[in-house]
Design a protein around this motif. Structure first.
Motif, PDB file in Angstrom:
ATOM      1  N   GLY A   1       0.786  -1.229   0.000  1.00 12.30           N
ATOM      2  CA  GLY A   1       0.000   0.000   0.000  1.00 12.30           C
ATOM      3  C   GLY A   1       0.813   1.271   0.000  1.00 12.30           C
ATOM      4  N   THR A   2       2.152   1.157   0.136  1.00 10.86           N
ATOM      5  CA  THR A   2       2.972   2.363   0.247  1.00 10.86           C
ATOM      6  C   THR A   2       3.119   3.106  -1.080  1.00 10.86           C
ATOM      7  N   LEU A   3       2.972   2.416  -2.211  1.00  8.33           N
ATOM      8  CA  LEU A   3       3.096   3.093  -3.501  1.00  8.33           C
ATOM      9  C   LEU A   3       1.946   4.074  -3.719  1.00  8.33           C
ATOM     10  N   GLY A   4       0.724   3.621  -3.461  1.00 11.74           N
ATOM     11  CA  GLY A   4      -0.425   4.507  -3.580  1.00 11.74           C
ATOM     12  C   GLY A   4      -0.365   5.644  -2.577  1.00 11.74           C
ATOM     13  N   THR A   5       0.108   5.336  -1.383  1.00  7.37           N
ATOM     14  CA  THR A   5       0.222   6.353  -0.340  1.00  7.37           C
ATOM     15  C   THR A   5       1.235   7.418  -0.735  1.00  7.37           C
TER      16      THR A   5
END
Length: 227
Positions: free
Chosen positions: A33-37
């Motif tokens: 989820g860190t890429l979207g964040t």
């Protein structure tokens, strides 16, 4: 009509009617989820890009990734908490034990939003809930009830890029609080394993900062570090 662009795993909040606007949902997966964040952190702070972040993106990642591309406190305006969920200890269907004392096997811990549908359709079995029993899986005992003194829960919250104008932040926060009072919205969130609970943005930000420090110590004690 304005369009809100949202990156995150929980879409239920933005399907509410509190903002009186059309919503454009954009899901980005990858790197827990860190890429979207990261995309949201780098977006314009005009109030038209918001994200729903969980424990992984805003607390655990900062605790274990030494080169995380964003600061989960400084790079976001925290709008408010959506709710909380337990961390579920799960195992394969043929796991021989129904509590924490049986056998030795590779297990997994999942957030309730991920675990609930898999447990309900019989794909996996739930052994224990870290935190309180979840309304979504009320028959699953907590760690504490099974003699394990460990109690942590996950928080789901709404964020925008840092520097959002205060009037816009207040409007989004009020819309979130209003949405969480809707019976249909509550039902959708419970179906994802999330217990609706509004907490103001400033309070949730401070909770995140405290939890990051606590989990950094847990990671250090356990020797956990992702390159």
């Amino acid at each position: 009509m304005h369009r809100e662009r949202l990156c995150g795993d929980v879409d239920a909040f933005v399907r509410g009617k509190s903002l009186g606007q059309s919503i454009y949902i954009e899901n980005h997966t990858g790197a827990a989820g860190t890429l979207g964040t990261q995309m949201v952190a780098a977006a314009a702070n005009d109030g038209y890009t918001i994200t729903v972040g969980g424990m992984t993106t805003h607390v655990l990642a900062p605790a274990i990734y030494p080169k995380l591309a964003y600061d989960s406190i400084k790079d976001f305006t925290t709008i408010g908490r959506i709710g909380t969920s337990s961390i579920m200890l799960v195992a394969t269907r043929d796991f021989p034990a129904n509590d924490l004392l049986g056998g030795h096997i590779s297990l997994a811990t999942l957030d309730m939003a991920t675990a609930t549908p898999l447990v309900k359709d019989g794909s996996i079995k739930a052994l224990a809930a870290c935190g309180e029993r979840s309304p979504s899986l009320p028959d699953v005992l907590s760690y504490k009830a099974q003699g394990v003194p460990f109690d942590r829960s996950l928080s789901w919250a709404v964020y925008t890029p840092a520097g959002l104008a205060e009037p816009i932040a207040k409007k989004l926060s009020a819309a979130l609080k209003d949405a969480l009072g809707d019976a249909e919205m509550k039902e959708k969130l419970l179906g994802l394993g999330i217990t609706p609970q509004f907490v103001s943005g400033d309070e949730q930000r401070d909770i995140n900062a405290r939890d990051i420090a606590a989990w950094k110590q847990v990671a250090k004690d356990a020797g956990i570090e992702l390159k």
